[in-house]
Enzyme design. Structure first.
Site, PDB file in Angstrom:
ATOM      1  N   HIS A   1       0.847  -1.275   0.219  1.00 25.80           N
ATOM      2  CA  HIS A   1       0.028  -0.138   0.008  1.00 25.80           C
ATOM      3  C   HIS A   1       0.904   1.241   0.091  1.00 25.80           C
ATOM      4  O   HIS A   1       0.449   2.403   0.287  1.00 25.80           O
ATOM      5  CB  HIS A   1      -1.081   0.067   1.136  1.00 25.80           C
ATOM      6  CG  HIS A   1      -1.949  -1.176   1.309  1.00 25.80           C
ATOM      7  ND1 HIS A   1      -2.739  -1.462   2.117  1.00 25.80           N
ATOM      8  CD2 HIS A   1      -2.412  -1.922   0.168  1.00 25.80           C
ATOM      9  CE1 HIS A   1      -3.580  -2.556   1.682  1.00 25.80           C
ATOM     10  NE2 HIS A   1      -3.435  -2.782   0.559  1.00 25.80           N
TER      11      HIS A   1
ATOM     12  N   GLY B   1      -1.776  -9.346  12.735  1.00 23.53           N
ATOM     13  CA  GLY B   1      -2.352  -7.911  12.968  1.00 23.53           C
ATOM     14  C   GLY B   1      -2.856  -7.199  11.930  1.00 23.53           C
ATOM     15  O   GLY B   1      -2.889  -6.324  11.585  1.00 23.53           O
TER      16      GLY B   1
HETATM   17  C1  BJW Z   1      -3.346  -6.796  16.829  1.00 17.24           C
HETATM   18  C2  BJW Z   1      -2.737  -5.876  17.626  1.00 17.24           C
HETATM   19  C3  BJW Z   1      -1.869  -6.299  18.215  1.00 17.24           C
HETATM   20  C4  BJW Z   1      -4.612  -4.886  16.999  1.00 17.24           C
HETATM   21  N1  BJW Z   1      -1.074  -7.571  17.956  1.00 17.24           N
HETATM   22  N2  BJW Z   1      -2.982  -7.768  16.387  1.00 17.24           N
HETATM   23  C5  BJW Z   1     -12.823  -7.975  -3.099  1.00 17.24           C
HETATM   24  C6  BJW Z   1     -14.139  -8.035  -2.326  1.00 17.24           C
HETATM   25  C7  BJW Z   1     -14.531  -6.873  -1.674  1.00 17.24           C
HETATM   26  C8  BJW Z   1     -13.985  -5.653  -2.028  1.00 17.24           C
HETATM   27  C9  BJW Z   1     -12.841  -5.560  -2.858  1.00 17.24           C
HETATM   28  C10 BJW Z   1     -12.224  -6.833  -3.298  1.00 17.24           C
HETATM   29  N3  BJW Z   1     -11.246  -6.475  -3.924  1.00 17.24           N
HETATM   30  C11 BJW Z   1     -11.255  -5.271  -4.060  1.00 17.24           C
HETATM   31  C12 BJW Z   1     -12.211  -4.741  -3.244  1.00 17.24           C
HETATM   32  C13 BJW Z   1     -12.403  -3.089  -2.877  1.00 17.24           C
HETATM   33  C14 BJW Z   1     -11.458  -2.734  -2.032  1.00 17.24           C
HETATM   34  C15 BJW Z   1     -11.649  -3.603  -0.663  1.00 17.24           C
HETATM   35  O1  BJW Z   1     -10.929  -4.391  -0.061  1.00 17.24           O
HETATM   36  N4  BJW Z   1     -12.893  -3.072   0.095  1.00 17.24           N
HETATM   37  C16 BJW Z   1     -13.205  -3.664   1.306  1.00 17.24           C
HETATM   38  C17 BJW Z   1     -13.168  -2.747   2.489  1.00 17.24           C
HETATM   39  C18 BJW Z   1     -14.358  -4.585   1.153  1.00 17.24           C
HETATM   40  N5  BJW Z   1      -9.868  -2.828  -2.378  1.00 17.24           N
HETATM   41  C19 BJW Z   1      -9.340  -1.983  -2.934  1.00 17.24           C
HETATM   42  O2  BJW Z   1     -10.020  -0.863  -3.414  1.00 17.24           O
HETATM   43  C20 BJW Z   1      -7.822  -2.144  -3.175  1.00 17.24           C
HETATM   44  N6  BJW Z   1      -7.747  -2.073  -4.640  1.00 17.24           N
HETATM   45  C21 BJW Z   1      -8.180  -2.734  -5.512  1.00 17.24           C
HETATM   46  O3  BJW Z   1      -8.565  -3.860  -5.507  1.00 17.24           O
HETATM   47  O4  BJW Z   1      -7.512  -2.516  -7.027  1.00 17.24           O
HETATM   48  C22 BJW Z   1      -8.252  -3.270  -7.918  1.00 17.24           C
HETATM   49  C23 BJW Z   1      -9.648  -2.441  -8.191  1.00 17.24           C
HETATM   50  C24 BJW Z   1      -9.507  -1.348  -9.007  1.00 17.24           C
HETATM   51  C25 BJW Z   1     -10.541  -0.369  -9.202  1.00 17.24           C
HETATM   52  C26 BJW Z   1     -11.862  -1.120  -8.943  1.00 17.24           C
HETATM   53  C27 BJW Z   1     -11.732  -2.239  -8.136  1.00 17.24           C
HETATM   54  C28 BJW Z   1     -10.629  -3.017  -8.112  1.00 17.24           C
HETATM   55  C29 BJW Z   1      -7.146  -0.946  -2.565  1.00 17.24           C
HETATM   56  C30 BJW Z   1      -6.791  -1.264  -1.168  1.00 17.24           C
HETATM   57  C31 BJW Z   1      -6.215  -0.137  -0.607  1.00 17.24           C
HETATM   58  C32 BJW Z   1      -6.328   0.042   0.970  1.00 17.24           C
HETATM   59  N7  BJW Z   1      -5.730   1.130   1.401  1.00 17.24           N
HETATM   60  C33 BJW Z   1      -5.717   1.395   2.809  1.00 17.24           C
HETATM   61  C34 BJW Z   1      -5.098   2.774   3.060  1.00 17.24           C
HETATM   62  C35 BJW Z   1      -3.511   2.883   2.706  1.00 17.24           C
HETATM   63  C36 BJW Z   1      -3.161   4.202   3.045  1.00 17.24           C
HETATM   64  C37 BJW Z   1      -2.929   4.683   4.221  1.00 17.24           C
HETATM   65  O5  BJW Z   1      -2.364   3.795   5.207  1.00 17.24           O
HETATM   66  O6  BJW Z   1      -3.549   5.722   4.737  1.00 17.24           O
HETATM   67  O7  BJW Z   1      -4.721   0.355   3.582  1.00 17.24           O
HETATM   68  S1  BJW Z   1      -7.209   1.272   3.854  1.00 17.24           S
HETATM   69  C38 BJW Z   1      -6.303   0.554   5.308  1.00 17.24           C
HETATM   70  O8  BJW Z   1      -6.741  -0.921   5.361  1.00 17.24           O
HETATM   71  C39 BJW Z   1      -4.722   0.482   4.720  1.00 17.24           C
HETATM   72  C40 BJW Z   1      -4.591  -1.046   5.509  1.00 17.24           C
HETATM   73  O9  BJW Z   1      -3.255  -1.269   5.065  1.00 17.24           O
HETATM   74  C41 BJW Z   1      -5.791  -1.733   5.162  1.00 17.24           C
HETATM   75  C42 BJW Z   1      -5.811  -3.068   5.925  1.00 17.24           C
HETATM   76  O10 BJW Z   1      -5.957  -2.628   7.192  1.00 17.24           O
HETATM   77  P1  BJW Z   1      -5.373  -3.517   8.471  1.00 17.24           P
HETATM   78  O11 BJW Z   1      -3.795  -3.542   8.485  1.00 17.24           O
HETATM   79  O12 BJW Z   1      -5.878  -4.913   8.431  1.00 17.24           O
HETATM   80  O13 BJW Z   1      -5.707  -2.735   9.752  1.00 17.24           O
HETATM   81  P2  BJW Z   1      -7.066  -2.953  10.438  1.00 17.24           P
HETATM   82  O14 BJW Z   1      -7.347  -1.763  11.275  1.00 17.24           O
HETATM   83  O15 BJW Z   1      -8.349  -3.441   9.815  1.00 17.24           O
HETATM   84  O16 BJW Z   1      -6.924  -4.278  11.494  1.00 17.24           O
HETATM   85  C43 BJW Z   1      -5.936  -4.456  12.518  1.00 17.24           C
HETATM   86  C44 BJW Z   1      -5.927  -5.707  12.941  1.00 17.24           C
HETATM   87  O17 BJW Z   1      -4.912  -5.748  13.989  1.00 17.24           O
HETATM   88  C45 BJW Z   1      -7.238  -6.107  13.863  1.00 17.24           C
HETATM   89  O18 BJW Z   1      -7.615  -7.456  13.500  1.00 17.24           O
HETATM   90  C46 BJW Z   1      -6.750  -6.049  15.138  1.00 17.24           C
HETATM   91  O19 BJW Z   1      -7.480  -7.222  15.927  1.00 17.24           O
HETATM   92  C47 BJW Z   1      -5.293  -6.400  15.247  1.00 17.24           C
HETATM   93  N8  BJW Z   1      -4.457  -6.128  16.331  1.00 17.24           N
HETATM   94  N9  BJW Z   1      -3.563  -4.779  17.939  1.00 17.24           N
HETATM   95  C48 BJW Z   1      -1.679  -8.271  17.141  1.00 17.24           C
HETATM   96  N10 BJW Z   1      -1.090  -5.661  19.276  1.00 17.24           N
END
Ligand code: BJW
Ligand code: ZN
Length: 245
Positions: free
Chosen positions: A123, A191
């Site tokens: 990302h 995580g």
């Molecule tokens: C601990 C802890 C501790 C806490 N120890 N654990 C298929 C199905 C449905 C939707 C889609 C699909 N394919 C694509 C999509 C659309 C979309 C998507 O996924 N939407 C869903 C929300 C439904 N995806 C996209 O749009 C992606 N692009 C794409 O698919 O391109 C092709 C395309 C183009 C055009 C049209 C369609 C498709 C791009 C996704 C980009 C995500 N960007 C972000 C922002 C990045 C920049 C920034 O940082 O500002 O990325 S959003 C945000 O979420 C960030 C993260 O990397 C990402 C994931 O979050 P993460 O890391 O999992 O964090 P959390 O907070 O969710 O979870 C934290 C976890 O830690 C929790 O489980 C806690 O329990 C745990 N935890 N403390 C261990 N101490």
């Protein structure tokens, strides 16, 4: 630690020690113990906005200043943060594994600061900026940024060089991540809520291709049931315990 938990850790340790190729996918949870807020859940909210409200090209087009305020706030938290024992355990694993690939969804560069040599950033990075007019990309670690929104030397509006919803992932990093997921024999998913695709799909890809799937998360996630082992607890404690000789 209960008997069950220590048996699960011992099992995971033995899979890791006997693996030819190990791949790890990290998310915001690995940096939580460094004081970097995760995205989902109350602590991740900034001024009541959800990440889906801010991390989109549409939000940036409408309110570049607001989106930049969010990034500037996060950059200041990350600049003060230090890598934690979870990041450092993955650095050790890179050193001692036969073959190891670290894939991260995080933009904070804490893995690199912990000493990981090779990190696939799916990302992007919060420390890189890109011009929306001429597409030039540059590194800027100034905290706080002197002007919001920042501009390029061509006068164009700059954006963070990160991947927002609806945008494609960097092609080279993505194809290397897919290869590492489909060819490893142990896949660690650490995580991440595993809600955001396509990154979340790497865990199921690895599992389908025969890898042991080990999840490390503070809570149960959508992946927990599919995992061969789901270790529940802080990554900063579980990872070092897993890698202890
Ligand atoms: C601990 C802890 C501790 C806490 N120890 N654990 C298929 C199905 C449905 C939707 C889609 C699909 N394919 C694509 C999509 C659309 C979309 C998507 O996924 N939407 C869903 C929300 C439904 N995806 C996209 O749009 C992606 N692009 C794409 O698919 O391109 C092709 C395309 C183009 C055009 C049209 C369609 C498709 C791009 C996704 C980009 C995500 N960007 C972000 C922002 C990045 C920049 C920034 O940082 O500002 O990325 S959003 C945000 O979420 C960030 C993260 O990397 C990402 C994931 O979050 P993460 O890391 O999992 O964090 P959390 O907070 O969710 O979870 C934290 C976890 O830690 C929790 O489980 C806690 O329990 C745990 N935890 N403390 C261990 N101490
Ligand atoms: Zn420019």
């Amino acid at each position: 630690m209960s008997r069950c938990e220590s048996e699960a850790i011992a099992q995971a340790r033995s899979w890791i020690n006997n693996a030819t190729a190990t791949t790890a996918l990290t998310g915001a949870g690995i940096s939580a113990e460094s004081g970097v807020p995760t995205f989902r859940g109350f602590a991740g909210l900034w001024k009541q906005f959800r990440p889906e409200d801010l991390a989109t090209p549409e939000a940036f087009a409408r309110h570049p200043e607001l989106v930049w305020e969010w990034y500037d706030w996060r950059r200041s938290l990350i600049a003060k943060a230090q890598p934690n024992p979870g990041h450092r355990a993955l650095t050790d694993l890179e050193r001692r594994a036969q073959s190891f690939t670290l894939i991260t969804q995080n933009v904070d560069r804490l893995h690199q600061r912990a000493g990981s040599q090779s990190v696939l950033e799916l990302h992007g990075s919060i420390w890189q900026l890109r011009c929306t007019a001429c597409h030039r990309e540059w590194s800027d670690e100034t905290v706080p940024l002197p002007h919001l929104p920042p501009t390029c030397r061509c006068g164009g509006l700059a954006r963070p060089a990160v991947v927002w919803f609806g945008e494609s992932l960097p092609r080279e990093a993505w194809s290397r991540a897919e290869r590492a997921a489909s060819t490893c024999d142990v896949f660690l998913v650490i995580g991440t809520s595993a809600l955001v695709y396509p990154a979340a799909g790497l865990a199921s890809l690895a599992h389908r291709c025969g890898a042991k799937l080990i999840e490390i998360n503070a809570e149960k996630t959508a992946l927990s049931n599919a995992a061969d082992l789901a270790l529940t607890g802080p990554a900063g404690e579980i990872l070092p315990a897993l890698l202890r000789e």
